[in-house]
Write a protein that holds these residues in place. Structure first.
Motif, short mmCIF file in Angstrom:
data_model
loop_
_atom_site.label_atom_id
_atom_site.label_comp_id
_atom_site.label_asym_id
_atom_site.label_seq_id
_atom_site.Cartn_x
_atom_site.Cartn_y
_atom_site.Cartn_z
N PRO A 178 87.58 30.27 135.42
CA PRO A 178 87.34 30.83 133.98
C PRO A 178 88.30 30.50 133.07
O PRO A 178 89.02 29.68 133.43
CB PRO A 178 87.33 32.80 133.66
N GLY A 179 86.86 29.46 132.07
CA GLY A 179 87.54 28.30 131.23
C GLY A 179 86.77 28.49 130.56
O GLY A 179 85.49 29.00 129.97
N VAL A 180 87.28 27.99 129.33
CA VAL A 180 87.01 27.88 128.18
C VAL A 180 86.63 26.24 127.59
O VAL A 180 87.73 25.70 127.44
CB VAL A 180 86.84 29.09 126.99
N ASP A 181 85.37 26.01 127.20
CA ASP A 181 85.76 24.46 126.69
C ASP A 181 85.36 24.60 124.78
O ASP A 181 83.78 25.15 124.98
CB ASP A 181 83.95 23.40 127.40
N ALA A 185 78.75 25.59 123.46
CA ALA A 185 78.16 26.52 122.87
C ALA A 185 78.71 27.56 123.38
O ALA A 185 78.39 28.19 124.75
CB ALA A 185 76.57 26.42 122.86
N LYS A 186 79.22 28.85 122.74
CA LYS A 186 79.24 29.78 123.15
C LYS A 186 78.04 30.70 124.14
O LYS A 186 77.38 30.91 123.14
CB LYS A 186 79.57 30.77 122.01
N PHE A 190 73.04 38.23 126.65
CA PHE A 190 72.55 39.13 127.07
C PHE A 190 71.19 38.23 127.45
O PHE A 190 70.38 38.05 128.51
CB PHE A 190 71.61 39.45 125.16
N THR A 191 71.18 36.96 127.61
CA THR A 191 70.40 35.82 127.63
C THR A 191 70.62 35.29 129.45
O THR A 191 69.77 33.86 130.25
CB THR A 191 69.79 34.54 127.01
N GLU A 192 71.97 35.03 129.00
CA GLU A 192 72.08 34.01 130.26
C GLU A 192 73.11 35.19 131.77
O GLU A 192 73.86 36.02 131.63
CB GLU A 192 73.46 33.17 130.01
#
Length: 192
Positions: A178-181, A185-186, A190-192
């Protein structure tokens, strides 16, 4: 030998050689946090101990767990009772060799890593954060009392090793890390 002694019922505990201190003292907090880190490493190892592909990680972890007992002994021994220290530069050097060995197989970092992935990786990340807390406890303790000078260095290096161990577990199990760029966009859960 009985497990319970009742000697701590009033909020005090004994350092090595019997000196009584409050259980809320910075010294007890420091070696208690080191013990917590040691236990958390044990949780990580429990997830991979029977998998032969992790024999080296388990072996490295077991050495670290023994070293953490020595860190605790260094912290729990009153200064006037010490005749030397248990943790030394050779232990720090060994951590660096472990880091270099394991890091050679991880992909280059392209984003910030979120703790998670394989359960053992998540547990190694948790252990890393507990080690960082132990390091902060040591820094606070150093402001009021003498601390074995190599402990802070050892813990600093250990947190790096635990980060790499988490990455290695995810790499070897092909679990997405898991990572964060921070530029992306966050995601909307609820949609992904």
């Amino acid at each position: 030998m009985k497990i319970y002694t009742r000697s701590g019922d009033e909020g005090q505990t004994s350092l090595i050689y019997g000196r009584r201190v409050g259980k809320d003292s910075l010294r007890v907090t420091a070696y208690g946090t080191v013990d917590e880190a040691n236990s958390t490493i044990g949780v990580a190892v429990a997830h991979i101990s029977s998998d032969p592909q992790f024999a080296d990680v388990v072996r490295f972890s077991e050495r670290v767990q023994r070293d953490l007992f020595d860190v605790g002994r260094d912290l729990a021994t009153p200064e006037d009772k010490r005749d030397g220290f248990y943790i030394n530069q050779a232990d720090v050097d060994l951590l660096e060799r472990m880091i270099d060995t394991l890091d050679a197989e991880t992909p280059p970092l392209k984003q910030f890593v979120l703790p998670g992935g394989h359960p053992a990786a998540a547990a190694f990340h948790l252990a890393r954060t507990v080690v960082r807390r132990a390091e902060r406890c040591i820094v606070a303790l150093e402001k009021q009392d003498t601390v074995q000078p190599m402990i802070r260095k050892y813990l600093n290096r250990l947190s790096d090793l635990l980060f790499i161990m988490a990455r290695v577990v995810n790499t070897r199990t092909a679990v997405a890390e898991p990572g964060v760029d921070f530029h992306a966009a966050k995601p909307n859960p609820f949609t992904e």
